[in-house]
Design an enzyme around this catalytic site. Sequence first.
Site, PDB file in Angstrom:
ATOM      1  N   SER A   1       0.810  -1.355  -0.106  1.00 26.24           N
ATOM      2  CA  SER A   1      -0.065   0.100   0.108  1.00 26.24           C
ATOM      3  C   SER A   1       0.832   1.366   0.185  1.00 26.24           C
ATOM      4  O   SER A   1       1.595   1.493  -0.880  1.00 26.24           O
ATOM      5  CB  SER A   1      -0.992  -0.066   1.227  1.00 26.24           C
ATOM      6  OG  SER A   1      -1.856   1.052   1.310  1.00 26.24           O
TER       7      SER A   1
ATOM      8  N   ASP B   1      -2.576   6.269  -3.640  1.00 26.48           N
ATOM      9  CA  ASP B   1      -1.544   5.478  -3.171  1.00 26.48           C
ATOM     10  C   ASP B   1      -1.077   4.374  -3.840  1.00 26.48           C
ATOM     11  O   ASP B   1      -1.384   4.340  -5.050  1.00 26.48           O
ATOM     12  CB  ASP B   1      -1.823   5.090  -1.792  1.00 26.48           C
ATOM     13  CG  ASP B   1      -2.753   3.750  -1.654  1.00 26.48           C
ATOM     14  OD1 ASP B   1      -3.532   3.812  -2.578  1.00 26.48           O
ATOM     15  OD2 ASP B   1      -2.863   3.150  -0.557  1.00 26.48           O
TER      16      ASP B   1
ATOM     17  N   ASP C   1      -1.090   1.067  -4.247  1.00 30.97           N
ATOM     18  CA  ASP C   1      -2.006  -0.135  -4.647  1.00 30.97           C
ATOM     19  C   ASP C   1      -3.618   0.465  -5.300  1.00 30.97           C
ATOM     20  O   ASP C   1      -4.277  -0.297  -5.520  1.00 30.97           O
ATOM     21  CB  ASP C   1      -2.084  -1.103  -3.623  1.00 30.97           C
ATOM     22  CG  ASP C   1      -3.237  -0.737  -2.509  1.00 30.97           C
ATOM     23  OD1 ASP C   1      -2.630   0.492  -2.069  1.00 30.97           O
ATOM     24  OD2 ASP C   1      -3.538  -1.573  -1.950  1.00 30.97           O
TER      25      ASP C   1
ATOM     26  N   ASP D   1      -6.049   2.013  -3.675  1.00 26.23           N
ATOM     27  CA  ASP D   1      -7.049   1.977  -2.806  1.00 26.23           C
ATOM     28  C   ASP D   1      -7.392   2.940  -2.032  1.00 26.23           C
ATOM     29  O   ASP D   1      -8.304   2.958  -1.036  1.00 26.23           O
ATOM     30  CB  ASP D   1      -7.224   0.575  -1.914  1.00 26.23           C
ATOM     31  CG  ASP D   1      -6.141   0.602  -0.882  1.00 26.23           C
ATOM     32  OD1 ASP D   1      -5.268   1.478  -0.647  1.00 26.23           O
ATOM     33  OD2 ASP D   1      -6.172  -0.100  -0.152  1.00 26.23           O
TER      34      ASP D   1
END
Length: 473
Positions: free
Chosen positions: A110, A244, A246, A248
């Site tokens: 992340s 960010d 990834d 999400d």
Amino acid sequence: MTTINIQQMMADSGVAFGTSGARGLVSQMSGEVCAAYTLAFIHGLQLTKPGQKIALGMDLRPSSPAIAQACVAGIRQAGCEVDFCGVLPTPALALYALEQGLPAIMVTGSHIPFDRNGIKFYRADGEISKADETAMTGATVEVVAVDAELPAVNPAALAQFQQRYTRLFANNLLAGWRVGVYEHSSAARDVLKEVLAELGAEVVGLERTDTFVPIDTEAVGEADRQRGRDWAAQYQLDAVISTDGDGDRPLIGDETGEWLRGDIVGLLCAKFLGADTVVTPVSCNTAIEASGWFKQVIRTRIGSPYVIAGMEQVATGGVAGFEANGGFLAGNGLSVNGKPLAALPTRDSLLPALALLAMARGQGVKLSDLLQGLPQRFTASDRIQEFPTANSRALLDRLQADASAYRSLWGDSLGAPVDSDITDGLRLTFASGDIVHLRPSGNAPELRCYAESDSVDRAGQLVTETLRRIAGR
């Protein structure tokens, strides 16, 4: 063959569950550790059956392919098949797995620093719960192989995610608008640009890089703040969008390049989608209640598993969840201009970005105008990195144990606390209306500070001064 007790492995390796999956230093995430976690997921949740497919995806961290290879080895050792979806946003993998009825594994750290990574797990019906984590960490597995070649990429998951939004919003929604996309190393950068272009926007790509950039949407650095302002002025943008690593958690900038706080993004998105109930962590802005827009607001601990658990308790009406990082979880009963929105109870960045753009276009206003009329409560947050979790807990224990201990940190500058909330960390409300919230990060050795006040400057000062005093102790 190596016999591995997951509980012991966590202690030995340092790779353990945080608020969102297993996380650790890349140097700790050996092939054996990652294969063992994969097997614990499959066996602990009893996923093995003939022909069982498991969807697998990853982000753009340089360490992710090797971790994904270890996951492939674990999946195959368990007698399951790999449905490899390649590099894609976490919510895209989650949507595909949900609609196909497949368990899924996402290799991603992340937003956490470059030298770390992680693995996130999904059942066929969504994110694993804390009870599922307990089943996994209590498992003992036999690891035979620790890496395997990555299979060919199945493009269906990414295509399905893109179509979710191009079919939901009008294809001329953003006609005449120029939208900048801060690409950096986001796994969502290509699909985000393609969706915006399909909806009519002129898209300006900004600072694409092959070097991983750990964008934390809850603690945007001054360099990125200035970048937003500079881009908006240079390219005459109507909005700046990023995510960010990834994809999400969204980062949304208005026409001046000022980044919107994630909890305000969630508040506006929930309103746009017609939510009756909002589920959100205790760290989010109290403007959510003060707006009067929702029949019910449920506060939880920080982390998507807790938000999802809260959403699952709501039996009727439109349900939305969001976090201070801007990640939006779509529950049941939501819609866009009368079109039903399929539930996706995992953090997503595209939905809130598109919802705010659609909201502004529908009202014929600039993005910044959406904030007008909101209750005048402002939040800020930041963190001290490389701050051991044990030190964070010792600080919070001391502040909680002695009613006057806060004076040793803030003196008389905040007045007396009138309320103390220990739902997650320590959240103090002072007589002035100022709020300061301290908690250790669940994903990295960091101490996070959240503050809320009646002005932007005051909220920022509270965070800066609190962290300065803690770091200087």
